[in-house]
Enzyme design. Sequence first.
Site, PDB file in Angstrom:
ATOM      1  N   ASN A  79     -11.071   2.230   2.820  1.00 34.77           N
ATOM      2  CA  ASN A  79     -10.600   2.110   1.431  1.00 34.77           C
ATOM      3  C   ASN A  79     -11.482   1.197   0.581  1.00 34.77           C
ATOM      4  O   ASN A  79     -11.763   1.507  -0.586  1.00 34.77           O
ATOM      5  CB  ASN A  79      -9.157   1.598   1.396  1.00 34.77           C
ATOM      6  CG  ASN A  79      -8.585   1.648  -0.013  1.00 34.77           C
ATOM      7  OD1 ASN A  79      -8.519   2.713  -0.616  1.00 34.77           O
ATOM      8  ND2 ASN A  79      -8.208   0.500  -0.554  1.00 34.77           N
ATOM      9  N   TRP A 131     -20.872  10.633 -20.301  1.00 35.10           N
ATOM     10  CA  TRP A 131     -21.323  10.610 -18.910  1.00 35.10           C
ATOM     11  C   TRP A 131     -22.726  11.203 -18.805  1.00 35.10           C
ATOM     12  O   TRP A 131     -23.088  12.107 -19.563  1.00 35.10           O
ATOM     13  CB  TRP A 131     -20.373  11.405 -18.024  1.00 35.10           C
ATOM     14  CG  TRP A 131     -18.959  10.915 -17.993  1.00 35.10           C
ATOM     15  CD1 TRP A 131     -17.871  11.522 -18.540  1.00 35.10           C
ATOM     16  CD2 TRP A 131     -18.468   9.721 -17.363  1.00 35.10           C
ATOM     17  NE1 TRP A 131     -16.728  10.788 -18.302  1.00 35.10           N
ATOM     18  CE2 TRP A 131     -17.065   9.677 -17.577  1.00 35.10           C
ATOM     19  CE3 TRP A 131     -19.060   8.684 -16.645  1.00 35.10           C
ATOM     20  CZ2 TRP A 131     -16.263   8.643 -17.093  1.00 35.10           C
ATOM     21  CZ3 TRP A 131     -18.269   7.664 -16.157  1.00 35.10           C
ATOM     22  CH2 TRP A 131     -16.895   7.640 -16.384  1.00 35.10           C
ATOM     23  N   TRP A 173      -9.878   7.188  -8.030  1.00 32.61           N
ATOM     24  CA  TRP A 173     -11.068   7.455  -8.839  1.00 32.61           C
ATOM     25  C   TRP A 173     -10.887   6.995 -10.281  1.00 32.61           C
ATOM     26  O   TRP A 173     -11.810   6.426 -10.885  1.00 32.61           O
ATOM     27  CB  TRP A 173     -11.431   8.948  -8.777  1.00 32.61           C
ATOM     28  CG  TRP A 173     -12.313   9.209  -7.598  1.00 32.61           C
ATOM     29  CD1 TRP A 173     -11.945   9.623  -6.359  1.00 32.61           C
ATOM     30  CD2 TRP A 173     -13.722   8.993  -7.537  1.00 32.61           C
ATOM     31  NE1 TRP A 173     -13.036   9.696  -5.533  1.00 32.61           N
ATOM     32  CE2 TRP A 173     -14.137   9.326  -6.225  1.00 32.61           C
ATOM     33  CE3 TRP A 173     -14.670   8.577  -8.465  1.00 32.61           C
ATOM     34  CZ2 TRP A 173     -15.470   9.223  -5.819  1.00 32.61           C
ATOM     35  CZ3 TRP A 173     -16.003   8.471  -8.060  1.00 32.61           C
ATOM     36  CH2 TRP A 173     -16.389   8.794  -6.750  1.00 32.61           C
ATOM     37  N   TRP A 211       1.847   1.654  -3.530  1.00 37.96           N
ATOM     38  CA  TRP A 211       0.756   2.225  -4.338  1.00 37.96           C
ATOM     39  C   TRP A 211       0.775   3.755  -4.216  1.00 37.96           C
ATOM     40  O   TRP A 211       0.619   4.473  -5.214  1.00 37.96           O
ATOM     41  CB  TRP A 211      -0.602   1.700  -3.854  1.00 37.96           C
ATOM     42  CG  TRP A 211      -1.109   0.483  -4.566  1.00 37.96           C
ATOM     43  CD1 TRP A 211      -1.200  -0.780  -4.072  1.00 37.96           C
ATOM     44  CD2 TRP A 211      -1.625   0.417  -5.907  1.00 37.96           C
ATOM     45  NE1 TRP A 211      -1.727  -1.629  -5.011  1.00 37.96           N
ATOM     46  CE2 TRP A 211      -2.006  -0.920  -6.146  1.00 37.96           C
ATOM     47  CE3 TRP A 211      -1.810   1.359  -6.919  1.00 37.96           C
ATOM     48  CZ2 TRP A 211      -2.555  -1.338  -7.355  1.00 37.96           C
ATOM     49  CZ3 TRP A 211      -2.351   0.942  -8.127  1.00 37.96           C
ATOM     50  CH2 TRP A 211      -2.718  -0.388  -8.343  1.00 37.96           C
ATOM     51  N   GLU A 256       0.837  -1.211   0.000  1.00 40.18           N
ATOM     52  CA  GLU A 256       0.000   0.000   0.000  1.00 40.18           C
ATOM     53  C   GLU A 256       0.870   1.259   0.000  1.00 40.18           C
ATOM     54  O   GLU A 256       0.525   2.265  -0.633  1.00 40.18           O
ATOM     55  CB  GLU A 256      -0.928  -0.007   1.215  1.00 40.18           C
ATOM     56  CG  GLU A 256      -2.009  -1.072   1.163  1.00 40.18           C
ATOM     57  CD  GLU A 256      -2.901  -0.921  -0.068  1.00 40.18           C
ATOM     58  OE1 GLU A 256      -3.398   0.187  -0.317  1.00 40.18           O
ATOM     59  OE2 GLU A 256      -3.101  -1.926  -0.777  1.00 40.18           O
ATOM     60  N   TRP A 279     -16.349  10.722 -13.238  1.00 40.17           N
ATOM     61  CA  TRP A 279     -15.490  10.477 -12.077  1.00 40.17           C
ATOM     62  C   TRP A 279     -14.995  11.765 -11.444  1.00 40.17           C
ATOM     63  O   TRP A 279     -14.710  11.816 -10.235  1.00 40.17           O
ATOM     64  CB  TRP A 279     -14.287   9.604 -12.463  1.00 40.17           C
ATOM     65  CG  TRP A 279     -13.410  10.168 -13.546  1.00 40.17           C
ATOM     66  CD1 TRP A 279     -13.535   9.984 -14.893  1.00 40.17           C
ATOM     67  CD2 TRP A 279     -12.266  11.018 -13.371  1.00 40.17           C
ATOM     68  NE1 TRP A 279     -12.547  10.655 -15.572  1.00 40.17           N
ATOM     69  CE2 TRP A 279     -11.761  11.290 -14.672  1.00 40.17           C
ATOM     70  CE3 TRP A 279     -11.619  11.555 -12.270  1.00 40.17           C
ATOM     71  CZ2 TRP A 279     -10.631  12.099 -14.878  1.00 40.17           C
ATOM     72  CZ3 TRP A 279     -10.502  12.362 -12.469  1.00 40.17           C
ATOM     73  CH2 TRP A 279     -10.029  12.625 -13.761  1.00 40.17           C
TER      74      TRP A 279
END
Length: 481
Positions: A345, A310, A386, A281, A278, A363
Amino acid sequence: MQLIWLRSDLRVHDNTALSAAMEQGPTIAVYMISPGQWLSHDDAACKVDFWLRNLSHLSKALEALNVPLLIVHAETWAQAPKALLDICQQHAVENVHVNDEYGFNEAKRDREAEDALDAAGILFSRHLDQLFFQPGSVLTKSGGYFKVFTQFRRVCYARLHYSMPTLVALPKAQAKLAIKGDVIPDTVKGFPEPTETLRSLWPAGEDEARERLNTFTDEQVHYYDQERDFPAKPGTSQLSAYLAAGVISPRQCLHAALRSNNGEFETGNSGSVTWINELLWREFYKHVLVGFPRVSRHRAFRPETEALQWRHSPTDLQAWQEGRTGLPIVDAAIRQMLETGWMHNRLRMITAMFLTKNLLIDWREGERFFMQHLIDGDLASNNGGWQWSSSTGTDASPYFRIFNPQSQSERFDPEGVFIKKWVPELAELNKRDIHNPAALKGLFGVKEYPAPIVDLKASRERALQAFKSLPQRQPETQEAG
């Protein structure tokens, strides 16, 4: 005189720029209040309050080192070079030290500040502090920035085997200066104070951050891989706000994780290895900001997804933002964020995928809303998450991988404990019905709770069709549950 310009590095321990400045000579510190810039970045009021509370603690820690902390005001970063130059000239500063930041606007601010100082004969020294590796030093064989996390991680692992980032020693106190530190403001105009309940969840200061880190890595991290996806359990580190503000460093986190795992980062305890992943990341998304600057300018990483049609549905967007979509796990997650400034998360992925796939809403609407409410809001991680969920980003979830919020709820909150806490109107339902109260009809329904605003099956098909119409579409596979 040396000056450290503090930004997202609100600590004295393991602070690269602070230590470098104090090694070179008498040092003062400065923090810049920029409300106009923060508003344009959608920084949450609870996050700004967290910065100020941590500044108060930091001011005392710096005072113990005889480093005065000065406060300057620059409404936007366009005014930052002049504000910085003024204070440098006032105190005969020869060298300004900063820990690098990586967004597009941050990089522009620092370039302009460096140019202004250079013209005045003042040095501008940059330091690596937020990351393990300098952006541009972890590259593909062809010399480009990585687009896939697993490949990026592999190279990071290879680097860590022969070059582990070291902790920077706490500087010794310097001789007292004839400069008085400034009073830290309690509030900033445009950012209302959060509730005391929220503040109590996030005590300020390095001592708190280090205690959380030690508590987590002493025991909890060993179960991290097993419990991190269950929002009703205390399975996460609760350090993200402290990392985002720089109250604790990723190096401190890495070293604590290594201590918990006998110095191993690839093997050994799977919980420790998962948590280190993590941290990588987080590293990956910041490297992406540098390698692909468009992502910090509201652009999709994958250009072909800019053509997505969208839906413009203010009503659906508002229902999602208020936690009244009729999908209990989604509503519970949003309400958790609105009250606490934080969201688990796993729930960030569920709520993001629901907005972008089931509601087919851009988004960027969700990215902005999260930044406006998260105490740990971080441009790189928030944008990366996102864009992953909406299948527009680097290493993104394939467009056909659409979480079903009901099955996710049944899997990760099987007893409905989390839902009952945040959606109390469903508290009387049993663990079978709480994940889909819409199935209860007539006398058995829950009048205070809305019906789902969208049909999950039909909306999934709508999303698939929208993505299939794009060029360079990906092959089909099964839906993720």
